[in-house]
Design an enzyme around this catalytic site. Structure first.
Site, mmCIF file in Angstrom:
data_model
loop_
_atom_site.group_PDB
_atom_site.id
_atom_site.type_symbol
_atom_site.label_atom_id
_atom_site.label_comp_id
_atom_site.label_asym_id
_atom_site.label_seq_id
_atom_site.Cartn_x
_atom_site.Cartn_y
_atom_site.Cartn_z
ATOM 1 N N PRO A 2 10.223 0.444 -8.068
ATOM 2 C CA PRO A 2 11.594 0.665 -8.469
ATOM 3 C C PRO A 2 12.543 -0.437 -8.045
ATOM 4 C CG PRO A 2 11.001 2.062 -6.620
ATOM 5 C CD PRO A 2 9.917 1.086 -6.797
ATOM 6 N N GLU A 3 13.353 -0.843 -8.968
ATOM 7 C CA GLU A 3 14.546 -1.603 -8.632
ATOM 8 C C GLU A 3 15.738 -0.711 -8.971
ATOM 9 O OE1 GLU A 3 14.905 -5.703 -9.523
ATOM 10 O OE2 GLU A 3 12.749 -6.046 -9.525
ATOM 11 N N HIS A 105 -1.803 11.356 -2.163
ATOM 12 C CA HIS A 105 -0.542 10.698 -1.786
ATOM 13 C C HIS A 105 0.696 11.510 -2.160
ATOM 14 C CE1 HIS A 105 -3.149 7.386 -0.919
ATOM 15 N NE2 HIS A 105 -3.416 7.166 -2.185
#
Length: 289
Positions: A2-3, A105
């Site tokens: 993610p940005e 996860h």
DNA sequence: CTTGGGTCCTGTGCGC
DNA sequence: TGCGCACAGGACCCAA
């Protein structure tokens, strides 16, 4: 992954389903991510109502009725999944309507009173969750030294020039420094420099006022274009795994080594260099050193 | 003060 | 097809 655009897309996607909802259950599958999870995290969250979901840089901030704020960062590989019957009526295609089986996860699972379940999955565990009283937000070590938000209305050429002033290092890594500018990561640093026609190795402090103007505009434009793509993918793009917050976006230079430059009439070929250990992509013909 | 490099961790994709 | 290695969207920490 993610940005800034991905985090903002995620925030907008989550908001309608969890804002105003009470947290009725929290399951922690391990004690830590990059750092230990907050002490008594499950107990502190359970029973609290999520009042608002905000973003600063790449951090999500959830205001809770308990008077605390939950900070969430996705790191490199973090994902958020929404699931639940409540989503059946959603006009959105990319949610699970039944709770899927737990995945590897899945570190944190939160259930809301409307039946919506939020699952945080992060293979590399570079992500971060923190919980602190609202008063401690200003001065929080992760937030206190962040630079300006590039999508804020007051961010413009002169504002960028002020942040770059005196910086001798190459502009591309400087753009990625969250203390200089919040939320611009490796992809959009390259994309913005390409759009602005500025070589990634130019000294940051050496850009002219005109170039800063172009670059500030390019940063804003590329982030907004990505946001728009994220928004539309959220509506129209059904992902196989139902994960929320990712979208396909056609990059003009990132990961495009060897491809033809897309600028009109430019016959350049996208090149790759490494700066501060990170890949940078640019067109050697139209981004002049 | 800046700046560059190493570090955390797992998964994936490539070359041999 | 298997194996080892390089590399991956972030950001902190520390040495120079």
């Amino acid at each position: 992954m993610p940005e800034l655009p991905e985090v903002e897309t995620l925030r907008r996607g989550l908001m309608p389903w969890i804002e105003g909802q009470k947290i009725v259950g929290v399951q922690l599958n391990r004690p830590d991510l990059r750092e230990p999870l907050p002490a008594r995290m499950a107990a502190r969250l359970t029973g609290a109502r999520l009042l608002a979901l905000r973003r600063r840089a790449k951090y999500l901030l959830a205001d809770l009725s308990s008077g605390e704020v939950m900070l969430l960062h996705l790191g490199m590989s973090g994902r958020v999944l929404l699931s639940g019957q409540a989503l059946s009526a959603a006009p959105l295609a990319n949610y699970y309507h039944e709770h899927p089986a737990a995945q590897k996860h899945d570190h944190v699972v939160m259930d809301f009173e409307n039946g919506v379940r939020l699952t945080f999955n992060d293979p590399r565990r570079f992500g971060l969750i923190d919980l602190f009283s609202a008063g401690a937000e200003v001065g929080h070590p992760r937030l206190a030294h962040l630079g300006p938000e590039p999508l804020a209305p007051e961010f413009d050429g002169p504002a960028l020039a002020a942040r770059l002033k005196g910086k001798k290092g190459p502009v591309k890594p400087v753009l990625m420094d969250a203390g200089v500018l919040a939320g611009v990561g490796n992809i959009y640093a390259s994309e913005a420099l390409f759009r602005a026609g500025i070589h990634p190795e130019r000294a940051a402090g050496g850009l002219s006022a005109r170039e800063c103007q172009r670059l500030a505009g390019a940063i804003r434009d590329v982030l907004e274009a990505a946001l728009e793509a994220g928004g539309s993918s959220l509506r129209d793009f059904q992902q196989a795994d139902g994960a929320l917050g990712l979208f396909q976006h056609r990059f003009q230079v990132y990961d495009q080594e060897g491809a033809a430059c897309q600028k009109p009439r430019c016959k350049g070929q996208i090149a790759k260099i490494v700066q501060s250990g990170r890949a940078s992509y640019f067109c050697p013909k139209c981004q002049v050193a």
